[in-house]
Design an enzyme around this catalytic site. Sequence first.
Site: not given
Length: 213
Positions: A122, A140
């Site tokens: 991420k 997320d």
Amino acid sequence: MMLNSEETTRAIEVMGEMFPNATTSLTKTDPYHFMLSVILSAQTTDKAVNLVTPALFERYKTPVDLANASQAEVESYIKTIGLYRNKARFLIKCSQELVERFNGVVPKTRKELMSLSGVGRKTADVVLAECFGIPAFAVDTHVSRVAKRLGMVPADSDVLTIEKILMQKVPQDLWIKGHHRMIFWGRYQCMARNPKCSSCPLLDICPEGRSRV
Ligand code: SF4
């Protein structure tokens, strides 16, 4: 019923109509300091990160500065945010690796970024997108929840699967915007505890919403 590619793209466009200015909430700086901000933002709010980074970045202006820093001193700058001990360790280690292997320059590939301490998929995706404009669909907690509730992805999907499906369903020029819009959607419309389903413009296509109202 899962949303198909067209419906998924349309949903992200509707999110954009509600949140036309959705973008990163982290203070934008140079790639190195922005990458550190993203590392610091794990399991804490961007707001909390933005409060500590000005003094931190003033003290440590370059990767070499942080590579030679003491753990205790770095901790003293970031102790108001969650997991600060681990994060201080990551910042120092990541900076050392950056100096040793990349001449102090933030790399522009996911693989190289993910080889740095504290940088997961991420974080790498966010750095690629925000610093270099390289299309990525960072997933997320908000993106994950919203994608599952709307049926963009199967409910049991892991983060990597979600990212892959979204990248398949959504045109590439919407990946970065889609990431931001889904985060805003998750923060202000489709919150974890009390999503605003009854007033949601996506209610007619949302399986989760229809089960709630
Ligand atoms: Fe989220 Fe409810 Fe809207 Fe579905 S209808 S996207 S669950 S707020």
